[in-house]
Design a protein around this motif. Structure first.
Motif, PDB file in Angstrom:
ATOM      1  N   GLY A  27       0.685  -1.295   0.460  1.00 31.06           N
ATOM      2  CA  GLY A  27       0.160  -0.126   0.538  1.00 31.06           C
ATOM      3  C   GLY A  27       0.739   1.517   0.045  1.00 31.06           C
ATOM      4  N   ASP A  28       1.887   1.325  -0.247  1.00 34.41           N
ATOM      5  CA  ASP A  28       3.445   2.104  -0.272  1.00 34.41           C
ATOM      6  C   ASP A  28       3.674   2.513  -1.666  1.00 34.41           C
ATOM      7  N   ALA A  29       2.760   3.213  -2.100  1.00 32.62           N
ATOM      8  CA  ALA A  29       3.220   3.779  -3.518  1.00 32.62           C
ATOM      9  C   ALA A  29       4.882   4.226  -4.234  1.00 32.62           C
ATOM     10  N   THR A  30       5.708   4.014  -2.929  1.00 33.60           N
ATOM     11  CA  THR A  30       6.787   4.805  -3.236  1.00 33.60           C
ATOM     12  C   THR A  30       8.025   3.936  -3.334  1.00 33.60           C
ATOM     13  N   LEU A  31       7.413   2.571  -2.828  1.00 32.79           N
ATOM     14  CA  LEU A  31       8.401   1.647  -2.806  1.00 32.79           C
ATOM     15  C   LEU A  31       8.016   0.708  -4.679  1.00 32.79           C
ATOM     16  N   ALA A  32       7.326   1.422  -5.839  1.00 36.71           N
ATOM     17  CA  ALA A  32       7.365   0.822  -6.582  1.00 36.71           C
ATOM     18  C   ALA A  32       8.556   0.782  -7.358  1.00 36.71           C
ATOM     19  N   ASP A  33       9.497   1.939  -6.872  1.00 32.89           N
ATOM     20  CA  ASP A  33      10.702   1.622  -7.908  1.00 32.89           C
ATOM     21  C   ASP A  33      11.985   1.070  -6.859  1.00 32.89           C
ATOM     22  N   PRO A  34      12.461   0.549  -7.776  1.00 32.77           N
ATOM     23  CA  PRO A  34      13.500  -0.355  -7.246  1.00 32.77           C
ATOM     24  C   PRO A  34      14.757  -0.002  -6.877  1.00 32.77           C
ATOM     25  N   MET A  35      14.835   1.346  -6.828  1.00 35.72           N
ATOM     26  CA  MET A  35      16.361   1.666  -6.055  1.00 35.72           C
ATOM     27  C   MET A  35      15.759   2.147  -5.050  1.00 35.72           C
ATOM     28  N   ALA A  36      14.217   2.562  -4.972  1.00 33.87           N
ATOM     29  CA  ALA A  36      13.622   2.608  -3.396  1.00 33.87           C
ATOM     30  C   ALA A  36      13.391   1.217  -2.595  1.00 33.87           C
ATOM     31  N   ALA A  37      13.132   0.156  -3.499  1.00 32.47           N
ATOM     32  CA  ALA A  37      13.069  -1.163  -2.371  1.00 32.47           C
ATOM     33  C   ALA A  37      14.434  -1.387  -1.868  1.00 32.47           C
ATOM     34  N   VAL A  38      15.616  -0.915  -2.803  1.00 31.59           N
ATOM     35  CA  VAL A  38      16.630  -1.374  -2.319  1.00 31.59           C
ATOM     36  C   VAL A  38      17.206  -0.759  -1.606  1.00 31.59           C
ATOM     37  N   ALA A  39      17.062   0.811  -1.435  1.00 31.88           N
ATOM     38  CA  ALA A  39      17.226   1.460  -0.293  1.00 31.88           C
ATOM     39  C   ALA A  39      16.836   0.827   1.363  1.00 31.88           C
ATOM     40  N   ARG A  40      15.169   0.944   1.172  1.00 26.52           N
ATOM     41  CA  ARG A  40      14.568   0.512   2.298  1.00 26.52           C
ATOM     42  C   ARG A  40      14.695  -1.450   2.759  1.00 26.52           C
ATOM     43  N   HIS A  41      15.629  -1.847   2.041  1.00 23.09           N
ATOM     44  CA  HIS A  41      15.571  -3.488   1.912  1.00 23.09           C
ATOM     45  C   HIS A  41      15.575  -4.095   3.922  1.00 23.09           C
ATOM     46  N   ALA A  42      15.618  -3.242   5.026  1.00 23.02           N
ATOM     47  CA  ALA A  42      15.105  -3.806   6.141  1.00 23.02           C
ATOM     48  C   ALA A  42      13.680  -3.678   5.848  1.00 23.02           C
ATOM     49  N   GLU A  43      13.035  -3.218   5.410  1.00 25.41           N
ATOM     50  CA  GLU A  43      11.710  -3.526   5.235  1.00 25.41           C
ATOM     51  C   GLU A  43      11.619  -4.373   4.174  1.00 25.41           C
ATOM     52  N   LEU A  44      11.730  -5.361   3.539  1.00 23.15           N
ATOM     53  CA  LEU A  44      11.476  -6.452   2.708  1.00 23.15           C
ATOM     54  C   LEU A  44      11.219  -7.400   3.668  1.00 23.15           C
ATOM     55  N   HIS A  45      11.742  -7.593   4.212  1.00 23.66           N
ATOM     56  CA  HIS A  45      11.658  -9.468   5.006  1.00 23.66           C
ATOM     57  C   HIS A  45       9.976 -10.020   5.600  1.00 23.66           C
ATOM     58  N   ALA A  46       9.872  -8.051   6.171  1.00 23.29           N
ATOM     59  CA  ALA A  46       8.372  -8.358   6.813  1.00 23.29           C
ATOM     60  C   ALA A  46       7.876  -8.368   5.776  1.00 23.29           C
ATOM     61  N   VAL A  47       7.699  -7.243   4.699  1.00 24.86           N
ATOM     62  CA  VAL A  47       6.660  -7.794   3.929  1.00 24.86           C
ATOM     63  C   VAL A  47       6.734  -9.093   3.065  1.00 24.86           C
ATOM     64  N   GLN A  48       7.709  -9.412   3.122  1.00 24.32           N
ATOM     65  CA  GLN A  48       7.664 -10.759   2.505  1.00 24.32           C
ATOM     66  C   GLN A  48       7.357 -12.034   3.157  1.00 24.32           C
ATOM     67  N   ALA A  49       7.071 -11.849   4.068  1.00 25.81           N
ATOM     68  CA  ALA A  49       6.582 -13.384   5.362  1.00 25.81           C
ATOM     69  C   ALA A  49       4.820 -13.073   5.410  1.00 25.81           C
ATOM     70  N   THR A  50       4.786 -11.655   4.489  1.00 27.11           N
ATOM     71  CA  THR A  50       3.592 -11.751   4.609  1.00 27.11           C
ATOM     72  C   THR A  50       2.598 -12.482   3.128  1.00 27.11           C
ATOM     73  N   LEU A  51       3.500 -13.176   2.137  1.00 27.94           N
ATOM     74  CA  LEU A  51       3.423 -12.998   1.271  1.00 27.94           C
ATOM     75  C   LEU A  51       2.829 -14.542   0.858  1.00 27.94           C
ATOM     76  N   ALA A  52       2.631 -15.337   1.597  1.00 28.15           N
ATOM     77  CA  ALA A  52       1.787 -16.658   1.795  1.00 28.15           C
ATOM     78  C   ALA A  52       0.362 -16.819   1.595  1.00 28.15           C
ATOM     79  N   GLY A  53      -0.131 -15.369   1.646  1.00 28.45           N
ATOM     80  CA  GLY A  53      -1.672 -15.963   1.977  1.00 28.45           C
ATOM     81  C   GLY A  53      -2.079 -14.804   1.005  1.00 28.45           C
ATOM     82  N   ARG A  54      -1.282 -13.973   0.435  1.00 28.45           N
ATOM     83  CA  ARG A  54      -1.340 -12.608  -0.296  1.00 28.45           C
ATOM     84  C   ARG A  54      -1.967 -13.290  -2.287  1.00 28.45           C
TER      85      ARG A  54
END
Ligand code: ZN
Length: 280
Positions: A27-54
């Protein structure tokens, strides 16, 4: 852990062979940019953990992937960083990392064509690390904490352009458009049992040319990050091509030809499949 993809220019996470749009999943449009995603890498672990039910956006199509880190500020290449490759090149072991640049415009996705610039274009399979948390004067003991993830790359090299000058200047010969395939995913460091001991290989036209492990690196990743950050401020997304093992074509006069397939593989990361096509 996470596996970050670039799907048609948008950041996505890979789960079970499918991709999830990162902006949609968070739900965060700024994370559409792959470079923003790399810079916010620490947050991605928690997002990945939610994907099994999505419900995913779709199955991963490797041919549709762009470079997982598409617009780094800097791309470092390291020469002669495997003991084996230094041996075949008949060079002394370097006292400090031999560093050149690949201009970021050379980066392409994991199945992009390699557009040949001449008759002496060579393959170099390499493990590539992406900086996630920037900094200056990063101690070796903290270096891995500054890495967002690990991917696979080809440091494609025009040996004529690379080696003609005296002294030779590597950067342009390694920066032709398409000379930096990376991917298929940027894989978080915690996904590897030992990030300093990753198996990789390269096949050209079906023949195994290179096969090594990163435990053979002369300057391992922590030393590279520490050394480079002592000179340049490292920025999220900066890439380090860590060097190639023995088995490149140059020493035996075997170069890439129109139509040949370069297949590169690394443990825990995946495969690059790049077809060579004649340039102008
Ligand atoms: Zn290289």
């Amino acid at each position: 852990m996470f596996r970050l993809l670039n799907v048609a220019g948008r950041a996505a996470l890979e789960h079970d062979g499918h991709w999830h749009d990162l902006a949609a999943a968070t739900g965060d449009a700024t994370l559409a940019d792959p470079m923003a995603a790399v810079a916010r890498h620490a947050e991605l672990h928690a997002v990945q953990a939610t994907l099994a039910g999505r419900p995913p956006e779709g199955a991963v199509d490797p041919a549709a992937l762009g470079p997982c880190v598409p617009k780094p500020e800097k791309v470092f290449g390291i020469g002669l960083n495997y003991r084996s490759h230094a041996g075949e090149s008949n060079m002394e072991l370097p006292p400090a990392p031999l560093t050149f640049t690949k201009f970021p415009s050379c980066l392409v996705g994991p199945q992009a064509d390699i557009v040949l610039s001449g008759a002496a274009v060579d393959w170099e399979v390499e493990i590539v690390v992406a900086i996630g948390t920037g900094g200056r004067h990063i101690p070796q003991a903290e270096a891995w904490n500054h890495v967002a993830g690990i991917t696979l790359g080809q440091d494609v090299s025009d040996r004529v352009v690379q080696l003609t000058g005296k002294p030779p200047q590597f950067s342009l010969g390694k920066s032709f458009d398409t000379y930096g395939p990376i991917g298929p995913a940027l894989v978080s460091v915690d996904a590897f049992a030992d990030p300093d001991d990753i198996e990789l290989w390269c096949d050209v036209a079906g023949e195994r040319m290179q096969h090594a492990r990163t435990s053979d690196l002369i300057f391992p990743v922590a030393e590279l990050v520490s050394y480079l950050s002592g000179i340049c401020t490292l920025t999220p997304g900066d890439l380090i091509f860590t060097g190639t093992p023995d088995g490149v074509g140059g020493p035996r006069g075997r170069f890439l030809k129109d139509g040949e397939l370069v297949e590169s593989w690394a443990e825990g990361i995946g495969t690059l499949r790049n077809r060579c096509v004649a340039g102008r």
